[in-house]
Design a protein around this motif. Structure first.
Motif, short mmCIF file in Angstrom:
data_model
loop_
_atom_site.label_atom_id
_atom_site.label_comp_id
_atom_site.label_asym_id
_atom_site.label_seq_id
_atom_site.Cartn_x
_atom_site.Cartn_y
_atom_site.Cartn_z
N VAL B 61 -88.78 94.50 4.41
CA VAL B 61 -87.58 94.38 5.26
C VAL B 61 -86.50 93.56 4.53
O VAL B 61 -85.31 93.70 4.80
CB VAL B 61 -87.96 93.74 6.62
CG1 VAL B 61 -86.75 93.54 7.50
CG2 VAL B 61 -89.00 94.60 7.34
N PRO B 64 -83.34 95.92 2.57
CA PRO B 64 -82.05 96.29 3.19
C PRO B 64 -81.20 95.06 3.51
O PRO B 64 -79.96 95.14 3.47
CB PRO B 64 -82.46 97.03 4.47
CG PRO B 64 -83.87 96.70 4.71
CD PRO B 64 -84.47 96.42 3.35
N LEU B 65 -81.86 93.94 3.80
CA LEU B 65 -81.08 92.73 4.13
C LEU B 65 -80.33 92.21 2.89
O LEU B 65 -79.17 91.83 2.98
CB LEU B 65 -82.00 91.65 4.71
CG LEU B 65 -82.58 91.96 6.09
CD1 LEU B 65 -83.55 90.87 6.54
CD2 LEU B 65 -81.48 92.11 7.15
N PHE B 68 -77.49 94.53 2.31
CA PHE B 68 -76.47 94.26 3.34
C PHE B 68 -75.63 93.04 2.92
O PHE B 68 -74.39 93.07 2.96
CB PHE B 68 -77.18 94.03 4.68
CG PHE B 68 -76.28 93.88 5.87
CD1 PHE B 68 -74.97 94.32 5.87
CD2 PHE B 68 -76.78 93.30 7.05
CE1 PHE B 68 -74.15 94.18 6.99
CE2 PHE B 68 -75.98 93.17 8.17
CZ PHE B 68 -74.66 93.60 8.13
N THR B 242 -87.99 87.51 3.30
CA THR B 242 -87.25 88.31 4.29
C THR B 242 -86.30 87.42 5.09
O THR B 242 -85.14 87.79 5.34
CB THR B 242 -88.23 89.04 5.23
OG1 THR B 242 -89.17 89.74 4.43
CG2 THR B 242 -87.53 89.99 6.16
N ALA B 246 -82.13 87.33 5.38
CA ALA B 246 -81.34 87.28 6.62
C ALA B 246 -80.37 86.10 6.58
O ALA B 246 -79.21 86.22 7.04
CB ALA B 246 -82.26 87.17 7.82
N VAL B 249 -77.46 87.15 4.64
CA VAL B 249 -76.57 88.02 5.43
C VAL B 249 -75.64 87.17 6.29
O VAL B 249 -74.42 87.36 6.29
CB VAL B 249 -77.40 88.99 6.32
CG1 VAL B 249 -76.50 89.67 7.36
CG2 VAL B 249 -78.11 90.03 5.48
N ALA B 275 -75.41 99.88 3.71
CA ALA B 275 -76.65 99.23 3.25
C ALA B 275 -77.88 99.94 3.81
O ALA B 275 -78.87 100.13 3.10
CB ALA B 275 -76.65 97.76 3.67
#
Lengths: 182, 432
Positions: B61, B64-65, B68, B242, B246, B249, B275
């Motif tokens: 996971v 993609p973060l 992004f 992960t 975040a 982000v 993303a």
């Protein structure tokens, strides 16, 4: 986008609408993942209590985002592919080769759809530990994504055929070619 | 026979232009179909089963973060700030904007973790500017393409996250393992750019005033903190990779929306969409590569490869040399992710048994594959720069040859001096 249907027909409008819905759903899912994971960090350090769903929910969202995203990438021709050698081919052999590859992917997708059902059936009976969601929630993205990809592969074949018939076949389906990856 | 068919399908279909993820999937699918004609065929249900199980991992996971966060950085104009800062720092040294390209990529590597993203971001800004200053366009492209290879070596790195997830290696240790090799790559490429520029009398920029330096530093200060947040939170045991992604982000979100105020919610949604789709494409490759690797290991490809290598020598240094040659060769013809995902389950047990650290081998593997990104016919960084600069791939590679040779020298150094990789990893995150 090269070879896209004219946006005045009902089918063409539905095509664009579906693309946008899937794209924004993927976007929403990624934002939900980021928020859920960030909330976990805050909850752990500020409230001293990490939520039980902290790992499970983002993983499920991630699977949904991935399979909807792959469908969007198929529609927009954004998959990673090597066109270095085929670019040197004449349109006719290239068109035949591309069609052959589309058919191979179609067969693979149909097979995926066929063989995933026993797994979904098996997982319908169980639930996830922390969220209480059905285990099948993690498995449904695959048949839904595969069905959408199937649809888009057929669309791609139709667009390619029309391009070839009109004499301007380039093998391009819009978007990136040799990009992606790391 | 099944193994040969699988390898053949993979090479043929990826070279004739099938999407890489599907070419790998088709090879595995072909194996499963052909195995039905044998007495104990592999169940077809393995295909959909691994398409989900292979991705059902919390650590994946992070990918993609991180992508992004990179998209948000681009949208909020961070690339320009970093290029401006690098220009104030080294623009006056012989090589001017070429040096700026090397430094900007080094800084970007601490933020994005993707060589392609860095090459595209810095190339778009610097290649036209370098053309204006009189640099040969192919040289400008070669510098940026080569300098961007440092991206996945310096943390954070998408490649290290993937490798950590697949081989169950500490991502924090891999991140730390990449710091010194990444720095060596940077210094080598900077020195090489300086030398080439002196020989060719390439232009320099006017020396930035103290005021300009201060302004550019203030402009880039907050983005420069991003790597500290990300890596610091992992190394400090505050967050998992992960969670660190975040944090990255939200950090970039605050930069764009609150601090710089040049990003609206529409931009955020768009960045998330881009993303999500680009990481999905990567994940298709990850899922199908895992099925392929599983079947390859089952068909004893690892044992075949191991015996072939051991037949040449049982000296670990010679074997590392052969493994490097193999990875460089495959990296020339294939996209790097599948090479890594397919070779890792084979090479890690072999070298693990000989006492080679998984972190050391991981860094060597990623460095190898990064070199593959600037070698034709399938060097993705060359393609990205070719699209930006409108120059042929081979023309760019001609100028990239000195960088290719220099990176090979760095690879040899990193391969045969494991302490360069392990020193910081052992110091910061000792093996428990």
């Amino acid at each position: 986008m090269t070879g896209s249907p004219k946006p005045d027909g009902v089918l063409a409008r539905a095509d664009i609408l579906l693309d946008r819905v899937l794209y924004y759903l993927s976007s929403l899912l990624l934002m939900a993942i980021a928020t859920a994971v960030m909330y976990t960090v805050i909850a752990r350090y500020v409230f001293n209590a990490a939520p039980l769903w902290a790992e499970e929910a983002p993983r499920v969202f991630f699977l949904w985002m991935t399979y909807l995203g792959i469908a969007v990438a198929t529609r927009r021709g954004q998959n990673i592919r090597v066109t270095f050698f085929v670019e040197k081919m004449r349109p006719k052999p290239r068109f035949i080769l591309d069609m052959f590859m589309h058919v191979c992917v179609l067969i693979m997708l149909v097979s995926l759809l066929w063989y995933v059902w026993p797994l979904i059936d098996l997982n319908l009976k169980g639930t996830m530990l922390s969220t209480g969601w059905s285990n099948a929630v993690s498995w449904f993205p695959l048949p839904i994504g595969a069905a959408l990809m199937l649809l888009y592969q057929i669309r791609l074949m139709i667009v390619s055929y029309h391009q070839y018939r009109s004499g301007n076949y380039t093998g391009e389906t819009g978007g990136l070619n040799e990009a992606g990856g790391d | 026979m099944l193994l040969v068919s699988m390898l053949l399908i993979l090479f043929v279909f990826s070279l004739i232009g099938m999407e890489i993820g599907w070419a790998i999937g088709l090879a595995a699918f072909g194996y499963l179909v052909l195995s039905q004609f044998e007495p104990f065929g592999t169940p077809m249900v393995l295909f959909p089963q691994m398409m989900i199980a292979g991705l059902d991992s919390f650590i994946l996971v992070a990918i993609p973060l991180f992508i992004f966060a990179g998209e948000l950085m681009n949208t909020s104009g961070v690339t320009h700030r970093i290029v401006f800062f690098a220009s104030a720092l080294v623009g006056h040294i012989r090589g001017g904007l070429a040096n700026v390209g090397v430094v900007a990529n080094f800084i970007m590597s601490g933020i994005s973790g993707s060589a392609l993203a860095d090459a595209a971001a810095t190339g778009t800004v610097l290649v036209p500017a370098m053309k204006e200053r009189g640099f040969p366009t192919a040289f400008s492209s070669a510098v940026i393409a080569s300098a961007a290879t440092v991206g996945p070596i310096i943390p954070p790195s998408i490649s290290f996250v993937l490798l950590g997830a697949i081989m169950e290696i500490s991502v924090g240790r891999l991140f730390m393992g990449g710091v010194v090799p990444g720095f060596i790559m940077f210094v080598t490429m900077f020195a090489l750019t300086y030398w080439i520029s002196r020989r060719n009398n390439y232009p320099v920029e006017k020396k930035a005033t103290l005021h300009d330096q201060r302004v550019s530093f203030i402009g880039a200060f907050l983005p420069l903190l991003a790597p500290a947040f990300v890596v610091g939170s992992i190394v400090g045991g505050i967050a998992t990779p992960t969670e660190a992604a975040a944090i990255a982000v939200f950090f970039t979100l605050i930069l764009g929306v609150v601090v710089y105020r040049n990003m609206g919610w529409r931009d955020v949604v768009e960045a998330a969409g881009i993303a999500a789709v680009s990481s999905s494409v990567i994940m298709l490759t990850v899922a199908t590569s895992q099925i392929f690797a599983f079947l390859a290991v089952r068909e004893k490809l690892g044992e075949i490869l191991t015996s072939a290598m051991l037949a040449i020598s049982d000296n670990v240094y010679v074997l590392l040399f052969i493994a490097n040659l193999l990875m460089l060769f495959l990296g020339m013809f294939m996209e790097i992710l599948p090479v890594m995902l397919i070779l890792a389950p084979i090479l890690f047990p072999l070298f693990g048994g000989m006492g080679v650290s998984d972190v050391h081998l991981g860094v060597v593997m990623v460095l190898n594959l990064m070199i593959g990104m600037i070698t034709p016919p399938i060097g993705l960084n060359l393609f990205v720069l070719s699209a930006i600069a409108k120059v042929g791939v081979i023309e760019i590679f001609r100028y990239a040859v000195p960088y290719f040779v220099a990176l090979l020298a760095v690879l040899a150094l990193i391969t045969y001096v494991p302490q360069l990789t392990l020193f910081l990893a052992d110091l910061v995150i000792p093996v428990r």
